[in-house]
Design a protein around this motif. Sequence first.
Motif, mmCIF file in Angstrom:
data_model
loop_
_atom_site.group_PDB
_atom_site.id
_atom_site.type_symbol
_atom_site.label_atom_id
_atom_site.label_comp_id
_atom_site.label_asym_id
_atom_site.label_seq_id
_atom_site.Cartn_x
_atom_site.Cartn_y
_atom_site.Cartn_z
ATOM 1 N N ILE A 210 -3.878 -0.172 -5.902
ATOM 2 C CA ILE A 210 -4.954 -0.974 -6.495
ATOM 3 C C ILE A 210 -4.399 -2.272 -7.058
ATOM 4 O O ILE A 210 -4.959 -3.351 -6.848
ATOM 5 C CB ILE A 210 -5.680 -0.163 -7.588
ATOM 6 C CG1 ILE A 210 -6.379 1.038 -6.961
ATOM 7 C CG2 ILE A 210 -6.696 -1.040 -8.331
ATOM 8 C CD1 ILE A 210 -6.949 2.017 -7.968
ATOM 9 N N ILE A 211 -3.279 -2.174 -7.769
ATOM 10 C CA ILE A 211 -2.670 -3.380 -8.337
ATOM 11 C C ILE A 211 -2.213 -4.332 -7.225
ATOM 12 O O ILE A 211 -2.342 -5.555 -7.337
ATOM 13 C CB ILE A 211 -1.486 -2.999 -9.251
ATOM 14 C CG1 ILE A 211 -2.023 -2.287 -10.507
ATOM 15 C CG2 ILE A 211 -0.681 -4.233 -9.657
ATOM 16 C CD1 ILE A 211 -0.959 -1.772 -11.423
ATOM 17 N N LYS A 212 -1.710 -3.774 -6.127
ATOM 18 C CA LYS A 212 -1.284 -4.600 -4.987
ATOM 19 C C LYS A 212 -2.463 -5.300 -4.319
ATOM 20 O O LYS A 212 -2.293 -6.323 -3.663
ATOM 21 C CB LYS A 212 -0.560 -3.732 -3.951
ATOM 22 C CG LYS A 212 0.853 -3.335 -4.331
ATOM 23 C CD LYS A 212 1.453 -2.420 -3.258
ATOM 24 C CE LYS A 212 1.533 -3.126 -1.925
ATOM 25 N NZ LYS A 212 2.126 -2.246 -0.883
ATOM 26 N N GLY A 213 -3.655 -4.739 -4.464
ATOM 27 C CA GLY A 213 -4.836 -5.340 -3.863
ATOM 28 C C GLY A 213 -5.290 -4.672 -2.581
ATOM 29 O O GLY A 213 -6.254 -5.125 -1.944
ATOM 30 N N ASP A 214 -4.610 -3.588 -2.169
ATOM 31 C CA ASP A 214 -5.025 -2.875 -0.962
ATOM 32 C C ASP A 214 -6.273 -2.031 -1.197
ATOM 33 O O ASP A 214 -7.036 -1.778 -0.271
ATOM 34 C CB ASP A 214 -3.892 -1.948 -0.478
ATOM 35 C CG ASP A 214 -2.667 -2.721 -0.031
ATOM 36 O OD1 ASP A 214 -2.836 -3.825 0.514
ATOM 37 O OD2 ASP A 214 -1.536 -2.226 -0.233
ATOM 38 N N MET A 215 -6.433 -1.573 -2.438
ATOM 39 C CA MET A 215 -7.534 -0.684 -2.765
ATOM 40 C C MET A 215 -8.244 -1.174 -4.017
ATOM 41 O O MET A 215 -7.781 -2.097 -4.690
ATOM 42 C CB MET A 215 -7.025 0.753 -2.998
ATOM 43 C CG MET A 215 -6.479 1.446 -1.778
ATOM 44 S SD MET A 215 -5.810 3.092 -2.161
ATOM 45 C CE MET A 215 -7.291 3.920 -2.780
ATOM 46 N N SER A 216 -9.354 -0.497 -4.321
ATOM 47 C CA SER A 216 -10.092 -0.748 -5.552
ATOM 48 C C SER A 216 -10.234 0.586 -6.283
ATOM 49 O O SER A 216 -10.001 1.648 -5.705
ATOM 50 C CB SER A 216 -11.474 -1.321 -5.225
ATOM 51 O OG SER A 216 -12.226 -1.546 -6.395
ATOM 52 N N LEU A 217 -10.589 0.532 -7.555
ATOM 53 C CA LEU A 217 -10.828 1.782 -8.274
ATOM 54 C C LEU A 217 -11.974 2.559 -7.655
ATOM 55 O O LEU A 217 -11.934 3.786 -7.539
ATOM 56 C CB LEU A 217 -11.137 1.492 -9.752
ATOM 57 C CG LEU A 217 -9.945 1.293 -10.679
ATOM 58 C CD1 LEU A 217 -10.422 0.796 -12.038
ATOM 59 C CD2 LEU A 217 -9.146 2.579 -10.844
ATOM 60 N N VAL A 218 -13.014 1.840 -7.231
ATOM 61 C CA VAL A 218 -14.192 2.477 -6.644
ATOM 62 C C VAL A 218 -14.450 1.870 -5.274
ATOM 63 O O VAL A 218 -14.464 0.654 -5.107
ATOM 64 C CB VAL A 218 -15.433 2.281 -7.544
ATOM 65 C CG1 VAL A 218 -16.627 2.999 -6.936
ATOM 66 C CG2 VAL A 218 -15.170 2.782 -8.947
ATOM 67 N N GLY A 219 -14.650 2.740 -4.303
ATOM 68 C CA GLY A 219 -14.919 2.286 -2.940
ATOM 69 C C GLY A 219 -14.898 3.466 -1.991
ATOM 70 O O GLY A 219 -14.685 4.606 -2.402
ATOM 71 N N PRO A 220 -15.085 3.226 -0.695
ATOM 72 C CA PRO A 220 -15.044 4.318 0.283
ATOM 73 C C PRO A 220 -13.653 4.948 0.356
ATOM 74 O O PRO A 220 -12.641 4.277 0.110
ATOM 75 C CB PRO A 220 -15.392 3.626 1.605
ATOM 76 C CG PRO A 220 -16.077 2.357 1.215
ATOM 77 C CD PRO A 220 -15.447 1.948 -0.076
ATOM 78 N N ARG A 221 -13.609 6.214 0.697
ATOM 79 C CA ARG A 221 -12.333 6.902 0.861
ATOM 80 C C ARG A 221 -11.548 6.251 2.001
ATOM 81 O O ARG A 221 -12.088 6.027 3.089
ATOM 82 C CB ARG A 221 -12.566 8.375 1.168
ATOM 83 C CG ARG A 221 -11.289 9.163 1.425
ATOM 84 C CD ARG A 221 -11.614 10.600 1.823
ATOM 85 N NE ARG A 221 -10.417 11.305 2.235
ATOM 86 C CZ ARG A 221 -9.569 11.884 1.386
ATOM 87 N NH1 ARG A 221 -9.808 11.839 0.092
ATOM 88 N NH2 ARG A 221 -8.497 12.506 1.831
ATOM 89 N N ALA B 3 -11.200 0.063 0.260
ATOM 90 C CA ALA B 3 -11.157 1.506 0.029
ATOM 91 C C ALA B 3 -10.964 1.764 -1.464
ATOM 92 O O ALA B 3 -10.428 0.924 -2.193
ATOM 93 C CB ALA B 3 -10.007 2.123 0.828
ATOM 94 N N GLY B 4 -11.400 2.947 -1.933
ATOM 95 C CA GLY B 4 -11.360 3.219 -3.368
ATOM 96 C C GLY B 4 -10.641 4.506 -3.733
ATOM 97 O O GLY B 4 -10.580 5.456 -2.943
ATOM 98 N N LEU B 5 -10.102 4.527 -4.949
ATOM 99 C CA LEU B 5 -9.505 5.744 -5.502
ATOM 100 C C LEU B 5 -10.581 6.801 -5.710
ATOM 101 O O LEU B 5 -10.379 7.987 -5.470
ATOM 102 C CB LEU B 5 -8.813 5.420 -6.835
ATOM 103 C CG LEU B 5 -8.161 6.577 -7.578
ATOM 104 C CD1 LEU B 5 -7.070 7.220 -6.738
ATOM 105 C CD2 LEU B 5 -7.573 6.090 -8.910
ATOM 106 N N THR B 6 -11.742 6.365 -6.176
ATOM 107 C CA THR B 6 -12.915 7.218 -6.232
ATOM 108 C C THR B 6 -14.073 6.441 -5.626
ATOM 109 O O THR B 6 -13.929 5.268 -5.303
ATOM 110 C CB THR B 6 -13.234 7.655 -7.680
ATOM 111 O OG1 THR B 6 -14.291 8.614 -7.661
ATOM 112 C CG2 THR B 6 -13.675 6.466 -8.533
ATOM 113 N N GLY B 7 -15.200 7.085 -5.475
ATOM 114 C CA GLY B 7 -16.312 6.390 -4.850
ATOM 115 C C GLY B 7 -17.540 7.262 -4.755
ATOM 116 O O GLY B 7 -17.549 8.418 -5.195
#
Length: 465
Positions: A354-365, A390-394
Amino acid sequence: MRKRERYKRLIMFLASVLIVAIQTGAFAYAWFHDYHVKEIIGRRYGYWGHWALIGLYALMVVLVSKLFSAFKVGYQRVLDVLLSQIFSVLLVNIVAYLQLALIGRWRFLQHIGPMLKVTGFNLVAVVLWVLFMRLIYTRIYPPHEVLLIYGKFSPKPLIRKMEGRKDKYIITGTISLKAGEERIKEEILKHEAIMIGDIPSHERNVFLKYCFENNKRCYCQPKISDIMIMSSEKIHMFDTPLLLFRNCGLTVEKQVIKRIFDIVCSSVMLVVLSPLLLLIALLVKCYDGGPVFYKQERLTKDGKVFFVYKFRSMRVDSEKHGARLAMKGDSRVTPVGKVLRNIHFDELPQLFNIIKGDMSLVGPRPERPEIAAEYTKEIPEFPYRLKVKAGLTGYAQVYGKYNTTPYDKLKLDLTYIENYSFILDLQLIATTVKILFQKENTEGVEKWQVTASAGQENCSNKGND
């Protein structure tokens, strides 16, 4: 039954007011009896000052309870509502104590006794409230007797799901489209509620209108186009109503707000959870001496491939025969990994993604490229979910399960994308806390499934949309 339905919202509203009043009353007693009268707070408050503080507490109870969906007694399972109420009480009272500590300039945990009593009382109160209201709700509103209308796809998967909520629905009849329109209409009149399954749009519209004409309660499985319509913007520029579909994902300002929230929240979580992360790393390493982390190619926004990081939960040689989803009772999962997967802690290293910018806290798996390609063969619309990171949760992670079919995951993800708001993100994060206590959300696919779509009897909607 239908007459009682009119008063359902009023009854649940009054019940919500009652539990908010009880919790606020406990805080007010502690404020007047302990903090203010005994001058623990260190200053005197006037009449309006008292009520401003108590009103602020009541407002927090309402907002946090809504965030956790803690008032939905009839809609959610008993355990879901109990967990929601418990988390709400704990969060509200923690914030309230910190507020009092700032006002009184106390040292850490000083004068915490009265707030602990308030918390204990409120926990007992919400548990009794949930159980009592559930009893009242089931007495007043028994489960609906439902007729299921289905097409060429087997109704068994939907029936299995609805049987899991017998407190809400009882399938008392099923009928196929092959029976003919007139025969189906005759059956509709015999039932109090109708479930329209995955059938072609023309036939569905006929039965929807017929249910409307005859005041029949109707449930319907949405198609992908329905989800888009539900989130469209209504335009009244002339005497012909229009629906506007922007179809551009998140706006620039929403992306900026979402990114700032991701960085701040992930950084704080990494600092707070660092002792736990070190402990998990040590346990994974000590079990078999293998690598602590596991990285794997996944897909994110616009189909970009990235490496997702997870704590290793399987044996080192778990994919020597190729990629496949985890099954129920999968022998490849290590004892440490089994615990981590049950509480989702194997996902925590994704905070770095998430910090790198590849993912978000919330989004699709984030799906694996090869598995996503397999899904796309059956569901051409599956890449639609890649309009956001893509998200860690969603939405699909919260309201679906690990073994939810790809078509249903797609619909859940599109519901999130088309209805995105910062408040929705907060609600999903709050709801995710409850998922840690729900085992069914971590269950693998069945042993006869290589992927979740292998047992999917209605994953594709070709020709029906």
